[in-house]
Design a protein around this motif. Structure first.
Motif, mmCIF file in Angstrom:
data_model
loop_
_atom_site.group_PDB
_atom_site.id
_atom_site.type_symbol
_atom_site.label_atom_id
_atom_site.label_comp_id
_atom_site.label_asym_id
_atom_site.label_seq_id
_atom_site.Cartn_x
_atom_site.Cartn_y
_atom_site.Cartn_z
ATOM 1 N N GLU A 37 0.870 -1.289 0.117
ATOM 2 C CA GLU A 37 0.056 -0.195 0.030
ATOM 3 C C GLU A 37 0.876 1.271 0.180
ATOM 4 O O GLU A 37 1.892 1.451 1.031
ATOM 5 N N ARG A 39 0.123 4.578 0.509
ATOM 6 C CA ARG A 39 -0.133 5.719 1.340
ATOM 7 C C ARG A 39 0.453 5.397 2.843
ATOM 8 O O ARG A 39 0.619 3.897 3.120
ATOM 9 N N LEU A 127 4.369 0.546 -5.519
ATOM 10 C CA LEU A 127 5.048 -0.265 -6.676
ATOM 11 C C LEU A 127 4.877 0.596 -7.955
ATOM 12 O O LEU A 127 3.988 0.901 -8.616
ATOM 13 N N GLN A 345 -12.145 -1.063 -8.456
ATOM 14 C CA GLN A 345 -12.610 -0.602 -9.714
ATOM 15 C C GLN A 345 -11.741 -0.656 -10.892
ATOM 16 O O GLN A 345 -12.248 -0.416 -12.233
ATOM 17 N N TYR A 352 -18.401 1.079 -4.176
ATOM 18 C CA TYR A 352 -17.733 0.592 -3.108
ATOM 19 C C TYR A 352 -18.004 -0.986 -2.962
ATOM 20 O O TYR A 352 -17.278 -1.860 -2.796
HETATM 21 C C1 FAD Z 1 -13.307 10.683 -6.472
HETATM 22 C C2 FAD Z 1 -13.950 9.351 -6.411
HETATM 23 C C3 FAD Z 1 -15.147 9.099 -5.656
HETATM 24 C C4 FAD Z 1 -15.850 8.011 -5.419
HETATM 25 N N1 FAD Z 1 -17.104 8.015 -4.874
HETATM 26 C C5 FAD Z 1 -17.730 6.728 -4.784
HETATM 27 C C6 FAD Z 1 -18.918 6.877 -4.090
HETATM 28 O O1 FAD Z 1 -19.356 7.798 -3.478
HETATM 29 N N2 FAD Z 1 -19.491 5.759 -3.871
HETATM 30 C C7 FAD Z 1 -19.278 4.581 -4.399
HETATM 31 O O2 FAD Z 1 -19.909 3.318 -4.289
HETATM 32 N N3 FAD Z 1 -18.034 4.563 -5.228
HETATM 33 C C8 FAD Z 1 -17.196 5.593 -5.487
HETATM 34 N N4 FAD Z 1 -16.093 5.726 -6.065
HETATM 35 C C9 FAD Z 1 -15.838 4.334 -6.872
HETATM 36 C C10 FAD Z 1 -15.180 3.357 -6.041
HETATM 37 O O3 FAD Z 1 -16.319 2.603 -5.412
HETATM 38 C C11 FAD Z 1 -14.070 3.478 -5.127
HETATM 39 O O4 FAD Z 1 -12.982 4.244 -5.703
HETATM 40 C C12 FAD Z 1 -13.457 2.349 -4.365
HETATM 41 O O5 FAD Z 1 -12.699 2.976 -3.243
HETATM 42 C C13 FAD Z 1 -12.726 1.429 -5.244
HETATM 43 O O6 FAD Z 1 -12.143 0.466 -4.543
HETATM 44 P P1 FAD Z 1 -10.707 0.097 -4.897
HETATM 45 O O7 FAD Z 1 -10.315 -1.032 -3.891
HETATM 46 O O8 FAD Z 1 -10.748 -0.564 -6.397
HETATM 47 O O9 FAD Z 1 -9.906 1.157 -4.903
HETATM 48 P P2 FAD Z 1 -9.251 2.188 -3.895
HETATM 49 O O10 FAD Z 1 -10.069 1.960 -2.670
HETATM 50 O O11 FAD Z 1 -8.999 3.517 -4.282
HETATM 51 O O12 FAD Z 1 -7.888 1.318 -3.331
HETATM 52 C C14 FAD Z 1 -6.730 1.204 -4.269
HETATM 53 C C15 FAD Z 1 -5.309 1.411 -3.169
HETATM 54 O O13 FAD Z 1 -4.383 1.137 -3.746
HETATM 55 C C16 FAD Z 1 -2.995 2.115 -3.572
HETATM 56 N N5 FAD Z 1 -2.299 2.077 -4.603
HETATM 57 C C17 FAD Z 1 -2.823 2.576 -5.761
HETATM 58 N N6 FAD Z 1 -1.620 2.470 -6.661
HETATM 59 C C18 FAD Z 1 -0.625 1.847 -5.759
HETATM 60 C C19 FAD Z 1 0.626 1.318 -6.156
HETATM 61 N N7 FAD Z 1 1.341 1.509 -7.125
HETATM 62 N N8 FAD Z 1 1.508 0.697 -5.136
HETATM 63 C C20 FAD Z 1 0.985 0.460 -3.886
HETATM 64 N N9 FAD Z 1 -0.309 0.926 -3.650
HETATM 65 C C21 FAD Z 1 -0.994 1.479 -4.613
HETATM 66 C C22 FAD Z 1 -4.159 3.285 -3.113
HETATM 67 O O14 FAD Z 1 -3.370 4.078 -2.376
HETATM 68 C C23 FAD Z 1 -5.248 2.714 -2.525
HETATM 69 O O15 FAD Z 1 -5.361 2.612 -1.201
HETATM 70 C C24 FAD Z 1 -15.472 6.832 -6.228
HETATM 71 C C25 FAD Z 1 -14.082 6.877 -6.815
HETATM 72 C C26 FAD Z 1 -13.654 8.025 -6.785
HETATM 73 C C27 FAD Z 1 -12.033 8.127 -7.702
#
Ligand code: FAD
Length: 448
Positions: A37, A39, A127, A345, A352
């Motif tokens: 991760e 962050r 990464l 995503q 979510y």
């Molecule tokens: C601005 C925004 C608002 C959104 N609002 C909503 C909402 O209100 N309701 C909803 O249902 N969905 C929403 N979404 C869509 C989606 O549901 C969320 O983005 C959700 O968090 C996606 O889950 P995830 O695990 O795919 O990504 P994330 O929860 O973003 O997790 C990805 C993780 O990977 C880490 N990471 C990224 N690249 C690297 C790397 N190279 N090396 C190590 N770590 C890395 C990041 O720091 C992060 O912690 C939103 C998306 C965005 C961008």
């Protein structure tokens, strides 16, 4: 990890919603996890903390009713022992029939629980490329995946990543809201009176629409204009699509009688509690890319928000995703490089709960691969199965990230469809019952 058998290991990149769910599912099956991760050292444009599993915008995980798409998906995830939902249950805030949570407390608890798992090793590092290994790797870097890592994905998938824009909504300090000008209520009186409601008369509504449509926005590159995702349109874009669009959309007043007048206002702006201590309220459906100064100017004209203090303004973000139908199979597994999996995503699901769902499935399937165990496709009659079926099989030409909806489930026999009033609900009830029943059978067959 040294005492664990070599081979019983997976790597997960990204400790967001999908990544932590996958980590728990693998860990629970005795598979060691290396979780990366980035962050807090490297932040994204939307996360506010270094905690794992942070919800970046709304604090709502959708409806709890099993006849709603999100409700059915959550019900199935509970049957599959979803880690995220189990912890989220403890941090719920009152919000009618919606499953809403204290985002910061939840992320703090998620982090603590994952850190306590002895076979999960967390490395706080960004990464820049996909590790060169034969060990199963789950890519769960989310919609805000940085450019270096995104390039590493395209090198392997041989396809350009796709993207769209969406935005977050503002959060306001509760104590700065003038309580004399608002009323508390939940739509159709479902649950307690949990929402702050700002009633607007026709004139106030028209002025608000005018302000939104003429305000200054953050510009995006000419070639990328208008690439918004329709499930998350900025409030000003909805306003621009027609004078009444907001009053039939996020500002619809139905079921929100003002107790002071006994009447339904012309339009209503809702704010939902964002934390357990009721310090913050989030404007519901108010994703925006208006400039911050414009947000303050326009939202502070609203009754009750004249002295509003903003904890966070709405912002726009570029979201990346892969062209999933060309790249993954029904195990969320990369067709070109079998040890790679995509979840969250980035793999073309939207939202979510959908991100948690794909993380859960990818975590189970990658763990089973590490353990050399048989894997069974998720049934298409279930929400979790219909989602992976869709993202892996949809048409690739116009592929867009997808939320689960009842329309993704196969049709039901004509006899169960019903006719006339109430038949839509009957169909959903029948599909939901079938989904839960088939999932139960699958759990036994798949040894889950
Ligand atoms: C601005 C925004 C608002 C959104 N609002 C909503 C909402 O209100 N309701 C909803 O249902 N969905 C929403 N979404 C869509 C989606 O549901 C969320 O983005 C959700 O968090 C996606 O889950 P995830 O695990 O795919 O990504 P994330 O929860 O973003 O997790 C990805 C993780 O990977 C880490 N990471 C990224 N690249 C690297 C790397 N190279 N090396 C190590 N770590 C890395 C990041 O720091 C992060 O912690 C939103 C998306 C965005 C961008």
């Amino acid at each position: 990890m040294s005492e664990l058998e070599v081979g019983k290991k997976i790597i997960i990149i990204g400790g967001g919603l999908a990544g932590v769910e996958a980590a728990y599912q693998a860990s629970k099956r005795g598979v060691a996890v290396d979780l990366y991760e980035m962050r807090p050292e490297t932040m994204t444009g939307a996360h506010a903390t270094g905690f794992l599993g942070e919800l970046v915008c709304s604090n709502s995980l959708g409806s709890t009713q099993v006849t709603s798409a999100s409700g059915l998906l959550k019900e199935e995830l509970k049957m599959l022992d979803s880690f995220f939902l189990r912890i989220a249950e403890k941090y719920r805030v009152p919000a009618g029939s919606s499953f809403s949570v204290d985002r910061v407390k939840l992320a703090e608890a998620i982090s603590a629980e994952i850190e306590a798992l002895t076979n999960v090793q967390i490395t706080r590092q960004e990464l820049k490329e996909i590790p060169n290994t034969e060990v199963p790797v789950i890519i769960a870097t989310g919609p805000l995946t940085g450019s270096d890592f995104a390039k590493s994905i395209t090198d392997i998938t041989m396809r350009k990543n796709l993207f769209f824009y969406d935005a977050t909504s503002p959060i306001i300090h509760a104590e700065s809201i003038d309580l004399d000008k608002i009323y508390m209520a939940s739509r159709y009186e479902k649950g307690e009176a949990d929402f702050v409601n700002i009633p607007l008369d026709e004139q106030q509504y028209n002025e608000f629409v005018h302000d939104l449509t003429t305000a200054e926005k953050v510009e995006i590159k000419e070639v990328e204009k208008d690439i918004f995702f329709d499930a998350c349109l900025p409030i000003e874009e909805i306003a621009r699509s027609g004078e009444k669009s907001l009053s039939f959309g996020p500002l619809k007043p139905v079921g929100l009688i003002d107790p002071r007048s006994g009447k339904m206002p012309y339009a209503v702006i809702q704010l939902r509690q964002d934390d357990l201590n009721k310090n913050f309220y989030q404007m519901v459906g108010f994703q925006t890319r208006l400039k911050w100064g414009e947000q303050k100017r326009i939202f502070c004209k609203l009754p009750g928000l004249e002295k509003a203090e903003f904890e966070r303004y709405g912002r726009m973000h570029r979201n990346s995703f892969i062209n999933a139908p060309l790249i993954i199979n029904k195990f969320y597994q990369c067709k070109l490089k079998n040890n790679l999996y995509f979840a969250g995503q980035i793999c073309g699901v939207e939202g979510y709960v959908e991100s948690i769902s794909s993380g859960l499935a990818a975590g189970i399937f990658a763990a089973k691969a590490a353990l050399n165990e048989a894997r069974y496709n998720l049934p298409e009659t279930t929400a979790i199965g219909a989602l992976v079926h869709y993202v892996s099989q949809a048409g690739w030409e116009n592929f867009r990230p997808t939320k689960f909806s009842f329309g993704l489930l196969p049709d039901i026999p004509a006899a169960q469809k019903g006719r006339g009033k109430g038949s839509k609900k009957m169909r959903k009830e029948a599909k939901a019952a079938l989904a839960l029943e088939t999932l139960k059978t699958w759990l036994t067959k798949a040894g889950i």
